[in-house]
Design a protein around this motif. Structure first.
Motif, PDB file in Angstrom:
ATOM      1  N   GLY A  84       0.825  -1.204   0.000  1.00  0.00           N
ATOM      2  CA  GLY A  84       0.000   0.000   0.000  1.00  0.00           C
ATOM      3  C   GLY A  84       0.854   1.247   0.000  1.00  0.00           C
ATOM      4  O   GLY A  84       0.429   2.290   0.474  1.00  0.00           O
ATOM      5  N   SER A  85       2.085   1.182  -0.513  1.00  0.00           N
ATOM      6  CA  SER A  85       2.977   2.338  -0.530  1.00  0.00           C
ATOM      7  C   SER A  85       2.481   3.363  -1.527  1.00  0.00           C
ATOM      8  O   SER A  85       1.570   3.109  -2.330  1.00  0.00           O
ATOM      9  CB  SER A  85       4.386   1.899  -0.914  1.00  0.00           C
ATOM     10  N   ALA A  86       3.118   4.540  -1.508  1.00  0.00           N
ATOM     11  CA  ALA A  86       2.711   5.607  -2.424  1.00  0.00           C
ATOM     12  C   ALA A  86       2.860   5.166  -3.878  1.00  0.00           C
ATOM     13  O   ALA A  86       2.031   5.476  -4.735  1.00  0.00           O
ATOM     14  CB  ALA A  86       3.546   6.859  -2.151  1.00  0.00           C
TER      15      ALA A  86
ATOM     16  N   GLU B 259       3.940   8.025   5.342  1.00  0.00           N
ATOM     17  CA  GLU B 259       2.919   7.682   6.342  1.00  0.00           C
ATOM     18  C   GLU B 259       2.800   8.786   7.386  1.00  0.00           C
ATOM     19  O   GLU B 259       1.698   9.112   7.841  1.00  0.00           O
ATOM     20  CB  GLU B 259       3.282   6.356   7.009  1.00  0.00           C
TER      21      GLU B 259
ATOM     22  N   GLU C 244      -6.260   2.687   3.823  1.00  0.00           N
ATOM     23  CA  GLU C 244      -4.901   2.151   3.759  1.00  0.00           C
ATOM     24  C   GLU C 244      -4.095   2.937   2.733  1.00  0.00           C
ATOM     25  O   GLU C 244      -4.240   2.758   1.531  1.00  0.00           O
ATOM     26  CB  GLU C 244      -4.920   0.670   3.395  1.00  0.00           C
ATOM     27  N   GLY C 245      -3.257   3.858   3.235  1.00  0.00           N
ATOM     28  CA  GLY C 245      -2.418   4.657   2.353  1.00  0.00           C
ATOM     29  C   GLY C 245      -3.101   5.874   1.780  1.00  0.00           C
ATOM     30  O   GLY C 245      -2.467   6.692   1.112  1.00  0.00           O
TER      31      GLY C 245
ATOM     32  N   ASP D 180       9.268   6.520   7.824  1.00  0.00           N
ATOM     33  CA  ASP D 180       8.317   6.536   6.709  1.00  0.00           C
ATOM     34  C   ASP D 180       7.695   7.925   6.640  1.00  0.00           C
ATOM     35  O   ASP D 180       6.676   8.215   7.276  1.00  0.00           O
ATOM     36  CB  ASP D 180       7.245   5.475   6.920  1.00  0.00           C
TER      37      ASP D 180
ATOM     38  N   LEU E  53       0.055   2.855  -4.854  1.00  0.00           N
ATOM     39  CA  LEU E  53      -1.192   3.595  -5.034  1.00  0.00           C
ATOM     40  C   LEU E  53      -1.182   4.383  -6.338  1.00  0.00           C
ATOM     41  O   LEU E  53      -2.212   4.484  -7.012  1.00  0.00           O
ATOM     42  CB  LEU E  53      -1.426   4.514  -3.837  1.00  0.00           C
TER      43      LEU E  53
END
Length: 743
Positions: A16-18, A715, A47-48, A712, A21
């Motif tokens: 679900g990282s940038a 986040e 989530e994200g 992170d 996405l």
């Protein structure tokens, strides 16, 4: 039946990282159905990306329209609960069916729930439900396997469709649940409507400081409150024990012993009675010890909000829809249920097909629950409670067949180790633990397997037809609430008429609820403050603590045609609080702390009522008491006591206390050793509840890579943005790269 959440929300690919996405966004715009479904999940669960149910529904709809089975199932679940879309069971059924046609296991299971309960205009068809469950179970859907066992026990595989239940009898059926980041609280019980909130003074949470080292927990329990012990001793001295009117020897197929009986007058029924039975030593010492060993050593207890008071339950279901969920407990419980409990219930209540539908274990620990308010088990034909660790606590199970503002008609049940208390749905009861640790196991019994499978309560209709006021009030409550948060199957007009019939017969809860309907103007009734006050006063005259509290709130806020009168508010709230109404205690502390025109602040009274509410487990009161000990405002500055009360409030669901407890763990305050992983856990719980300070502190943990987290920045920015959107100044500064930012 539908208590179990759907396994319908697929996880995001990878982390679900940038970058993930951005790829999903690009593929989604290009029309990739799988990407649309995965991105919809991200927006649904937050989530994200910021949580956005409307955006999730749009993405699921696009993917579902292209035939993506998981999206079809998720979209159905959103329609089933009104999340991001209007609540529409027919639309939910349509999407479940499309998903099931493609063989999706969760779609098959959810469609089975529809046919088992007769939702969305579908007739109940247990044979069809069983067929769908078999298909889902073959694909590994665990909840389908569980449901299938119960359907087969009911003979559903024979192929005969079941006729739909008459009327609006859908109130107490459990609905399928979509996996969501935070549970949706069920509506408050009709016997205890919530008053307009009185906002307490804000207490600033502790900011996180740069930690020094990680360490072990050194929590110290609080045994230093002499006034609290004195109050508990006074309560224990005033405890009324339930008086049994008769005792007889009883013989069951595999048990012989004594049955005690207590009778209480039933309102509105000449010579009628509510009855309580206690079977002495129904369970053996070895059986009790085995149950306790599992309860104390093996079980993880749930903290979902309770349907009675909306506070963490600290319970664990060990039987659902008639199926045992724990092998060790099954070996102990099955002989108790099949050879002793069910033969007794079937004969006592003339219910030859009665089944144990649900069994749960509850615990009451000093830092968790102390009270389970007076209530009725409206979904159970009858309830049985087995005494377990008797002698390790003071207080326990009580019955309160008559309202009484001072709690003097509350009668504690003398329930020994292995004794079983049995009563029907019409007996108000609760739990009050003055000291110690209590465990209990509760059996909820339905009149037949069909009622267990569909979560129906057909006994209310038959009893209400005879004019039984308890059944009238219970049926009114079902009709006023309906099913789910949007009240599917509700009929407030019928509910109002039933409440009035029961109220005219002297049913106190019905009086209070009728007053609530009059106050808000629903159920075909005009909005009429004077009529509401009339019913509140009638109920209050019978000692109903909820009615007493509502009268106090009306005087405090100047509603129902009254002028604001703090003196009258305090008078009514005090009477309610003396009946151990937690909300009344808390509201009294607020009024005495803040004062009002013509009513000067009284710090001593504010402190007394705040502590009483906190002692009984009111989370906001516990949080404020901890904050007072932390700042020295209104209490002695004592960080150890602050840590204790923050911990208790945090475990009872207070997001502000969870944030502050995290800060105490991060900085080693109040005698606690520094433990960044524990701090992270509490910040996360606080942030998940939407607390801006918790979100900000969690952002700092991510930004600095603390508590075992990797650094992170993405986040951290996301969490800071959520907090800043609520007006959190330091979070906004963190977003701008100010002095408290990462690095």
């Amino acid at each position: 039946l539908g208590d179990a959440p759907l396994d319908a929300v697929c996880a995001l690919p990878a982390s679900g990282s940038a970058m993930d996405l951005r790829l999903l966004e690009r593929e989604s715009e290009l029309g990739n159905a799988e990407a649309q479904s995965a991105l919809g999940t991200a927006f649904l669960l937050g989530e994200g990306v910021p949580q956005d149910a409307g955006r999730a529904a749009t993405l699921f709809e696009r993917a579902a329209g292209q035939g993506e089975a998981r999206a079809q199932c998720n979209l159905g679940a959103m329609y089933a609960q009104g999340i991001g879309v209007p609540l529409d069971y027919a639309e939910a059924t349509k999407w479940y069916a499309l998903s099931a046609e493609q063989g999706d296991a969760d779609g098959l299971y959810n469609l089975a729930v529809v046919f088992a309960q007769g939702l969305g205009g579908s007739a109940k068809d247990l044979a069809r439900a069983a067929e769908l469950c078999r298909k889902a179970a073959a694909k590994g859907q665990q909840k389908a396997k569980l449901l299938l066992k119960s359907l087969e026990v009911s003979g559903a595989s024979a192929g005969a469709s079941q006729r739909p239940a008459a009327g609006n009898d859908t109130t107490s059926r459990a609905r399928p649940e979509l996996m969501a980041p935070s549970p949706m609280a069920p509506p408050p019980p009709a016997s205890a409507p919530a008053p307009p909130p009185v906002v307490p003074c804000a207490v600033a949470p502790v900011p996180v400081a740069e930690p020094v080292a990680e360490g072990a927990d050194a929590l110290r329990d609080d045994h230093r409150h002499g006034q609290q012990r004195q109050r508990e001793d006074q309560h224990k001295q005033a405890v009324n024990l339930c008086s049994f009117c008769s005792s007889r020897s009883l013989e069951l197929p595999s048990w012989r012993g004594e049955e005690d009986e207590a009778r209480f007058p039933k309102p509105g029924v000449e010579n009628g009675s509510r009855r309580l039975f206690v079977l002495r030593a129904l369970a053996t010492e070895a059986e009790v010890s085995s149950i306790l060993e599992v309860a104390q050593m093996s079980l993880e207890f749930n903290v979902d909000n309770d349907s009675v008071d909306q506070r963490p339950t600290y319970e664990r279901y060990v039987v659902q829809i008639g199926q045992y969920l724990h092998a060790d407990l099954e070996r102990v419980l099955r002989p108790i249920v099949e050879e002793r409990l069910l033969p007794y219930v079937r004969e006592k209540y003339n219910a030859p097909d009665a089944v144990v539908c649900t069994v749960l274990i509850r615990r009451y620990l000093p830092d968790e629950r102390r009270v389970h308010p007076t209530h009725l088990d409206g979904h159970a034909f009858c309830t049985a409670v087995l005494g377990l660790n008797v002698g390790e606590f003071d207080g326990g199970l009580y019955v309160q067949p008559d309202s009484d503002g001072a709690g003097q008609k509350r009668q504690f049940v003398d329930l020994g180790r292995g004794d079983l208390a049995v009563h029907q749905y019409d007996l108000p009861h609760g739990v009050r633990v003055f000291s110690g640790r209590r465990y209990s196991i509760i059996f909820w019994i339905k009149d037949c397997i069909q009622s267990c499978l569909t979560n129906d309560t057909p006994w209310y209709e038959s009893a209400a037809a005879t004019g039984d006021p308890d059944a009238l009030a219970a049926l009114a409550q079902k009709l006023s609430r309906g099913m789910g948060r949007d009240g599917v199957g509700s009929d407030v007009h019928k509910a109002a008429a039933l409440y009035r019939r029961a109220a005219d017969m002297g049913h106190v809860d019905a009086m209070t609820n009728l007053g609530v309907l009059c106050e808000v103007g629903t159920g075909g009734l005009p909005k009429d403050g004077a009529e509401a006050l009339k019913w509140f006063r009638k109920a209050a005259g019978n000692g109903d603590s909820t009615a007493l509290r509502l009268l106090g709130v009306a005087h405090a806020n100047g509603t129902c045609g009254l002028r604001v009168d703090a003196g009258e508010a305090v008078r009514w709230l005090t009477r309610a609080a003396e009946g151990e109404d937690l909300e009344a205690m808390y509201l009294l502390s607020v009024i005495h702390r803040q004062g009002s025109p013509g009513w000067p602040p009284d710090p001593a009274q504010a402190s007394e009522w705040l502590r009483r509410a906190a002692d009984m487990g009111h989370p906001e009161a516990q949080y404020l008491l901890g904050a007072g000990h932390h700042t020295g405002e209104g209490a002695e500055r004592d960080l150890a006591s602050a840590a204790l009360w923050f911990r208790r409030a945090a475990q009872n669901g207070s997001a502000a206390a969870q944030c502050n407890l995290g800060a105490f763990r991060a900085q080693g305050l109040g005698g606690l050793e520094v433990d960044l992983r524990e701090a992270l856990r509490w910040y996360t719980l606080s942030a998940e509840r939407g607390n801006a300070d918790g979100q900000h502190n969690l952002a700092l943990m991510h930004a600095r890579g603390l508590g075992g987290l990797p650094c992170d920045a993405g986040e951290a920015r996301l969490l800071a943005a959520l907090a800043a959107a609520q007006g959190h100044v330091e979070a906004a500064e963190l977003l701008r790269g100010g002095p408290r930012s990462a690095g």
